[in-house]
Write an enzyme that holds these catalytic residues in place. Sequence first.
Site, short mmCIF file in Angstrom:
data_model
loop_
_atom_site.label_atom_id
_atom_site.label_comp_id
_atom_site.label_asym_id
_atom_site.label_seq_id
_atom_site.Cartn_x
_atom_site.Cartn_y
_atom_site.Cartn_z
NE ARG A 1 -2.79 -4.40 -2.89
CZ ARG A 1 -2.30 -3.74 -1.85
NH1 ARG A 1 -2.47 -2.45 -1.76
NH2 ARG A 1 -1.65 -4.36 -0.90
CB CYS B 1 -0.92 0.02 1.22
SG CYS B 1 -2.08 -1.35 1.26
C1 BEZ Z 1 0.62 -4.60 1.88
O1 BEZ Z 1 1.82 -4.83 1.81
O2 BEZ Z 1 0.12 -3.56 1.46
C2 BEZ Z 1 -0.26 -5.65 2.53
C3 BEZ Z 1 0.16 -6.95 2.50
C4 BEZ Z 1 -0.63 -7.91 3.10
C5 BEZ Z 1 -1.83 -7.57 3.70
C6 BEZ Z 1 -2.24 -6.25 3.69
C7 BEZ Z 1 -1.47 -5.28 3.08
#
Ligand code: BEZ
Length: 214
Positions: free
Chosen positions: A132, A55
């Site tokens: 997402r 993110c």
């Molecule tokens: C992320 O790296 O954005 C992420 C990875 C796993 C779960 C939620 C967010």
Amino acid sequence: MNDRNESAEPRAGLRIGDAAPNFSARSTMGPVELADFRGRWVMLFSHPADFTPVCTSEFIALAKAADEFERRDCALVALSIDSLFSHFAWLRLIRDKFATEVRFPVVEDPTMVIGRAYGMVARGDNDSATVRTTFFIDPRGIIRAMTCYPANVGRSIPELLRTLDALQAVDRDGMLAPANWQVGDPLLHPVTTDIEEIFSDEDAGSWFLREAPR
Ligand code: BEZ
């Protein structure tokens, strides 16, 4: 959630062509009401959680590309279930550590009422984070494209911009955008349904696959 939010109930799957449910909520840029963006394109997108690696990489990339979206008259609106104060702390850290200011609104949705209305909340997940998702909403408030990626794969900003370019080009010219279309490439004519035209064309294939002049 307040009375500007159209529905407190989960929607059974929004589809392309549906009106985007209105909502109003707090964001890092002040109160946001989706209907206030009418007349502009909107890219409404959710992320699983603040302070996570993928993110953070997406927010840095989107903040750097913000002018590109603006040039296309497309407002960026981000959303997650994290609180407004979490959003502020994360954006401050992104600015300080990565020299990137996120100036598009990041909406808080701690009750998940917006996320559920848009089908952004992963079903059957142990945690209730939004996945997402990305919704392209046109100037009339209609959902024109949507994507859904898992938490562990980040979105391609060039592909998001290409999708927006393609949506705007097909609206402008009444044509179709083929595979891998990029700005400057030829669009395709919509298919005729007139059998006289189909039988009279010298070229057997051009009635269903014909490039438009650039
Ligand atoms: C992320 O790296 O954005 C992420 C990875 C796993 C779960 C939620 C967010």
